[in-house]
Design an enzyme around this catalytic site. Structure first.
Site, short mmCIF file in Angstrom:
data_model
loop_
_atom_site.label_atom_id
_atom_site.label_comp_id
_atom_site.label_asym_id
_atom_site.label_seq_id
_atom_site.Cartn_x
_atom_site.Cartn_y
_atom_site.Cartn_z
N ALA A 108 0.96 -1.11 0.02
CA ALA A 108 -0.05 0.03 -0.08
C ALA A 108 0.82 1.26 0.14
CB ALA A 108 -0.92 0.01 1.12
N ALA A 109 2.05 1.21 0.54
CA ALA A 109 2.83 2.60 0.72
C ALA A 109 3.15 3.03 -0.62
CB ALA A 109 4.09 2.29 1.57
N PRO A 110 2.93 4.34 -0.65
CA PRO A 110 2.85 5.47 0.35
C PRO A 110 1.23 5.74 0.50
CG PRO A 110 3.36 6.58 -1.84
CD PRO A 110 3.57 4.89 -2.24
N GLY A 111 0.25 5.29 -0.33
CA GLY A 111 -0.79 5.61 0.14
C GLY A 111 -1.88 6.09 -1.11
N LYS A 113 -2.92 4.88 -3.81
CA LYS A 113 -4.01 3.83 -4.08
C LYS A 113 -5.09 3.55 -2.83
CE LYS A 113 -1.72 1.99 -8.11
NZ LYS A 113 -0.37 3.05 -7.70
N GLU A 135 1.62 -2.81 4.28
CA GLU A 135 2.88 -2.35 3.81
C GLU A 135 4.19 -3.28 4.68
OE1 GLU A 135 6.07 -1.78 1.85
OE2 GLU A 135 4.12 -0.99 1.04
N ASP A 178 -0.78 -4.06 -6.02
CA ASP A 178 0.03 -3.17 -6.90
C ASP A 178 1.63 -3.46 -6.43
OD1 ASP A 178 0.79 -1.04 -8.54
OD2 ASP A 178 1.40 0.15 -6.87
N CYS A 231 3.53 -0.60 -12.06
CA CYS A 231 3.91 0.39 -13.07
C CYS A 231 4.99 0.09 -14.06
CB CYS A 231 4.54 1.59 -12.14
SG CYS A 231 5.83 1.11 -11.13
#
Length: 380
Positions: A108-111, A113, A135, A178, A231
């Site tokens: 999840a980091a940095p937040g 999404k 995270e 992600d 990405c």
């Protein structure tokens, strides 16, 4: 500038014509975009902005402002996020139903999404939800917690666990993964990503992504939704891994139809610099078909000690102007007007809470958290 191996994998993934467009775009300056917090504001605070086509909250800015000098940024009224990264939230909204209420944002980091998912879950249903932002890296988890806290949704919790540490029984209606990748889509913003890239890195990342998904797969309910994203551009980390998830773990690949400006791939969607304003992003949606093991009987939030960082601060609200707000955010000593209530206060800017202070009359103790204070000199 770019490795021949990278160009070959890019061409294999998107075709020769689009590969040329991407390579040309990677030499240009990146765009700037924000995503509004619908809990706090409805209108973009910057003039000349235009909507992001795949996000009801996203705006592409005409130029990059000084976000640090904007109290609305510190109040969590918007999140600075690449427009392509916002597509993950759009794919979630297209494939998740109102019954999806227990969700894991796995990496999840940095937040960015996480906060998009929180807004999306509120859009899907008025019913309460639990969104757990996980995270594994402790240092990055601290940043994640700060961003979740500033965003201000009390139904979002933060956790730091390896995917292998999650229950071996179904807990979640949906998982957004992600996953760490070779970062080809960030070449325009990160010179280190270019320097570190190699075929070996791609193969390492593809294998690690499979390990992460295999570890967390038992925690997804049968019929549950997986949003898989990277990405990066290459097929090994994208379409080939989605096919592996479907075949080896047991899932149906979902088709969300054509989306304007977004390239359809064999199993998902790709956003390419030069074809869209933002950076590179890949995303695919799958529905778990593999039979689940026996239901999880515990209370996940309690058992795993999920941290919900949003708390209601005590004290009346007191509105301040921009110079006072910036001095407060900088950690400076304050002297409030005589009409300010004495005792604990919540300072606000344009009606949005910034944080606590204790007004003693002759002075005001600045209680804004040190780790969130503006570090640069402020010019008023």
């Amino acid at each position: 500038m770019f490795s021949p191996d990278f160009i070959a994998l890019l061409t294999e993934a998107v075709g020769e014509e689009k590969a040329r467009i991407v390579l040309d775009a990677l030499g240009r300056d990146p765009s700037v975009s924000i995503r509004l917090n619908p809990l706090k504001i409805k209108d973009c605070p910057f003039s000349g902005a235009r909507p992001v086509p795949w996000s009801p909250y996203g705006w592409l800015l005409a130029e990059r402002p000084s976000f640090t000098m904007d109290p609305l940024f510190h109040a969590g009224c918007y999140y600075v996020q690449d427009s392509s990264a916002m597509f993950v939230g759009e794919l979630f909204r297209r494939t998740a139903g109102p019954d999806v209420r227990m969700v894991l944002d796995l990496c999840a980091a940095p937040g960015g999404k996480t906060t998009d998912l929180a807004a999306s879950l509120r859009e899907l249903s008025d019913e309460p939800f639990t969104l757990i932002a996980n995270e594994v890296m402790r240092g990055r988890c601290k940043v994640l917690r700060q961003n979740v806290s500033v965003w201000g949704d009390p139904w979002v919790g933060v956790l730091s666990r390896d995917p292998a540490a999650f229950p071996g029984h179904p807990v979640f209606d949906a998982i957004v993964a992600d996953v760490p990748c070779s970062g080809e889509g960030m070449f325009r913003k990160d010179a280190k990503a270019v320097a570190d890239w190699s075929l070996q890195t791609v193969d390492f990342c593809a294998a690690r992504q499979r390990r992460i998904l295999a570890d967390v797969w038992p925690s997804l309910k049968e019929g549950g939704l997986l949003i898989y994203s990277t990405c990066t551009f290459n097929r090994r980390e994208n379409d080939e891994n989605v096919a592996w998830i479907a075949e080896e773990l047991g899932a149906e690949i979902l088709d969300s139809g054509d989306i304007a400006g977004v390239l359809r791939t064999e199993h998902g969607y790709a956003l390419l610099p030069g074809l869209v304003p933002g950076e590179g992003q890949y995303a695919a949606a799958l529905r778990k078909t593999a039979p689940a093991s026996r239901p999880y009987k515990g209370d996940f939030v309690q058992e795993y000690r999920v941290d919900f960082p949003v708390v209601t601060l005590p004290g009346p609200h007191f509105e301040v102007d921009r110079p006072t707000a910036l001095r407060y955010l900088h950690g400076d000593a304050l002297l409030l007007p005589e009409d300010a209530p004495k005792g604990m206060l919540i300072l606000t800017y344009q009606g949005h809470p910034l944080g606590p202070a204790k007004n003693l009359g002759i002075r005001c103790n600045n209680l804004y958290p040190r780790e969130r204070r503006i570090k640069m000199d402020i010019k008023l």
